[in-house]
Write a protein that holds these residues in place. Structure first.
Motif, PDB file in Angstrom:
ATOM      1  N   PRO A 117      41.983  48.154  41.830  1.00 29.05           N
ATOM      2  CA  PRO A 117      41.927  47.405  43.090  1.00 29.05           C
ATOM      3  C   PRO A 117      43.320  47.236  43.679  1.00 29.05           C
ATOM      4  O   PRO A 117      44.319  47.262  42.952  1.00 29.05           O
ATOM      5  N   TYR A 118      43.371  47.097  44.972  1.00 25.93           N
ATOM      6  CA  TYR A 118      44.640  46.793  45.617  1.00 25.93           C
ATOM      7  C   TYR A 118      44.965  45.316  45.360  1.00 25.93           C
ATOM      8  O   TYR A 118      44.296  44.425  45.882  1.00 25.93           O
ATOM      9  N   ARG A 119      45.938  45.092  44.522  1.00 25.83           N
ATOM     10  CA  ARG A 119      46.196  43.743  44.028  1.00 25.83           C
ATOM     11  C   ARG A 119      46.637  42.794  45.134  1.00 25.83           C
ATOM     12  O   ARG A 119      46.222  41.632  45.165  1.00 25.83           O
ATOM     13  N   PHE A 120      47.488  43.287  46.032  1.00 24.04           N
ATOM     14  CA  PHE A 120      47.969  42.405  47.102  1.00 24.04           C
ATOM     15  C   PHE A 120      46.820  41.994  48.020  1.00 24.04           C
ATOM     16  O   PHE A 120      46.702  40.822  48.394  1.00 24.04           O
ATOM     17  N   VAL A 161      38.170  42.472  53.660  1.00 29.06           N
ATOM     18  CA  VAL A 161      38.723  42.919  52.372  1.00 29.06           C
ATOM     19  C   VAL A 161      38.385  44.395  52.171  1.00 29.06           C
ATOM     20  O   VAL A 161      39.246  45.213  51.818  1.00 29.06           O
ATOM     21  N   MET A 162      37.136  44.742  52.389  1.00 27.76           N
ATOM     22  CA  MET A 162      36.703  46.131  52.251  1.00 27.76           C
ATOM     23  C   MET A 162      37.408  47.022  53.270  1.00 27.76           C
ATOM     24  O   MET A 162      37.909  48.109  52.929  1.00 27.76           O
ATOM     25  N   LEU A 163      37.493  46.553  54.517  1.00 25.72           N
ATOM     26  CA  LEU A 163      38.112  47.366  55.560  1.00 25.72           C
ATOM     27  C   LEU A 163      39.607  47.553  55.338  1.00 25.72           C
ATOM     28  O   LEU A 163      40.145  48.644  55.533  1.00 25.72           O
ATOM     29  N   PHE A 164      40.290  46.497  54.907  1.00 28.84           N
ATOM     30  CA  PHE A 164      41.725  46.609  54.632  1.00 28.84           C
ATOM     31  C   PHE A 164      41.978  47.538  53.446  1.00 28.84           C
ATOM     32  O   PHE A 164      42.973  48.271  53.435  1.00 28.84           O
ATOM     33  N   ARG A 204      38.505  52.325  44.824  1.00 30.21           N
ATOM     34  CA  ARG A 204      39.534  51.362  45.242  1.00 30.21           C
ATOM     35  C   ARG A 204      38.929  50.233  46.070  1.00 30.21           C
ATOM     36  O   ARG A 204      39.231  49.063  45.870  1.00 30.21           O
ATOM     37  N   MET A 205      38.073  50.602  47.028  1.00 29.98           N
ATOM     38  CA  MET A 205      37.439  49.598  47.870  1.00 29.98           C
ATOM     39  C   MET A 205      36.544  48.682  47.048  1.00 29.98           C
ATOM     40  O   MET A 205      36.602  47.451  47.171  1.00 29.98           O
ATOM     41  N   ALA A 206      35.720  49.281  46.181  1.00 28.74           N
ATOM     42  CA  ALA A 206      34.795  48.482  45.367  1.00 28.74           C
ATOM     43  C   ALA A 206      35.554  47.563  44.416  1.00 28.74           C
ATOM     44  O   ALA A 206      35.183  46.395  44.233  1.00 28.74           O
ATOM     45  N   GLY A 207      36.601  48.086  43.791  1.00 29.69           N
ATOM     46  CA  GLY A 207      37.392  47.274  42.872  1.00 29.69           C
ATOM     47  C   GLY A 207      38.057  46.101  43.560  1.00 29.69           C
ATOM     48  O   GLY A 207      38.125  44.987  43.014  1.00 29.69           O
ATOM     49  N   LEU A 254      35.719  38.771  44.927  1.00 35.48           N
ATOM     50  CA  LEU A 254      34.538  37.919  44.774  1.00 35.48           C
ATOM     51  C   LEU A 254      34.501  37.248  43.401  1.00 35.48           C
ATOM     52  O   LEU A 254      34.084  36.087  43.282  1.00 35.48           O
ATOM     53  N   TYR A 255      34.924  37.963  42.358  1.00 40.43           N
ATOM     54  CA  TYR A 255      34.901  37.397  41.009  1.00 40.43           C
ATOM     55  C   TYR A 255      35.845  36.206  40.895  1.00 40.43           C
ATOM     56  O   TYR A 255      35.501  35.179  40.299  1.00 40.43           O
TER      57      TYR A 255
END
Length: 306
Positions: free
Chosen positions: A78-81, A117-120, A137-140, A146-147
């Motif tokens: 996932p994109y952490r930022f 979040v998904m779009l970014f 990447r998007m899903a992660g 959400l988690y």
């Protein structure tokens, strides 16, 4: 005394004291801002949840980093930022729901945060001129948001919500945190003293049925002890009777243990013992906050049903 237990007995009380001071600040800030909030926003309470907001805005991005390391085991990065910023945005959203003007746009603002979040994440991948792993990447990124941020939203809501049948309060938040963490404590020491039968040996070999029972009994006792302090003075808002508090404590303690097992599932997949090493004796931040986070939506529901 083994090192792990010694570290738990050292750093556990330190974290409890720090949490207590932060919650005191939270409660005091509400009292300090009561008159100003009544004049400015025409509400009958001060600004609640300020201390909790500070804690979560600092802690959640750090937890995102730890969660991202676990995801890496399945090549989910996932994109952490983006995820960290979105988690902070979600708890800020929950904080703002106590203001009447924001309540009018709260639902659309929440949807905006989640969708963007998904779009970014997609835009971030596009800027790299890469198409491979774009979906992962998007899903992660969405899952991490959400988690952590989604579950933390309920913690803040427990503190700040004000409605005809629900009055948020620091003590309700403290109730949730104490019953969940004392379940861990009761299960840990109960398991060491009486543990004979493994709970789920393939997932968490250290947990036993005897430890779980001790933990749930501890949660019920803590719930009963907290009940006298959770009273309501507002008309139409019910307090928490001791027998209900026992049931609440056992339910939330059990759900907290499920949250702990959920993280164990991810750690097993990642082939690591702890999510991090930032807190000696406990592991990482995620190892500390996993059970309260998972218990928080159920606590929100239970308090709403009172």
């Amino acid at each position: 005394m083994e090192a792990a237990l010694r570290n738990r007995l050292t750093y556990g009380p330190i974290m409890l004291v720090a949490l207590g001071l932060l919650l005191w600040l939270d409660h005091a800030f509400e009292q300090w801002t009561r008159s100003w909030a009544m004049r400015t926003f025409e509400i009958d309470h001060g600004i609640g949840g300020f201390g909790l907001l500070i804690l979560l805005v600092v802690v959640l991005p750090l937890a995102v980093v730890e969660l991202a390391r676990l995801f890496t085991a399945e090549n989910v990065r996932p994109y952490r930022f983006i995820a960290g910023t979105a988690c902070a945005a979600l708890v800020v959203h929950a904080f703002l729901t106590q203001f009447p003007a924001f309540k009018q746009i709260a639902a659309s603002a929440l949807a905006f945060i989640i969708v963007f979040v998904m779009l970014f994440a997609a835009l971030r991948r596009a800027l790299e001129r890469q198409t491979s792993d774009a979906i992962v990447r998007m899903a992660g990124t969405v899952l991490a948001t959400l988690y952590l941020g989604g579950l933390a939203w309920f913690l803040v809501a427990i503190r700040v919500k004000q409605s005809d049948h629900f009055s948020g309060h620091t003590l309700k938040l403290l109730f949730v945190l104490l019953v969940v963490k004392f379940t861990d404590i009761g299960a840990y020491f109960g398991g060491r003293a009486f543990g004979r039968h493994k709970l789920i040996p393939w997932l968490s070999p250290g947990k036993t049925w005897e430890g779980l029972i001790c933990g749930l009994l501890t949660a019920g006792a803590v719930g009963a002890a907290m009940a006298p302090f959770i009273s309501e003075s507002r008309p139409g808002v019910t307090g928490l009777e001791w027998h209900s508090a026992v049931i609440f404590g056992i339910i939330l303690g059990g759900i907290g243990q499920l949250g702990d097992l959920l993280e164990s599932l991810m750690k097993r997949d990642a082939d690591v013992k702890d999510s991090g090493s930032s807190i000696p004796g406990f592991g990482g931040i995620l190892d500390v906050i996993d059970s309260p986070l998972v218990a928080s939506p159920f606590a929100y529901l239970l308090f709403s049903l009172l």
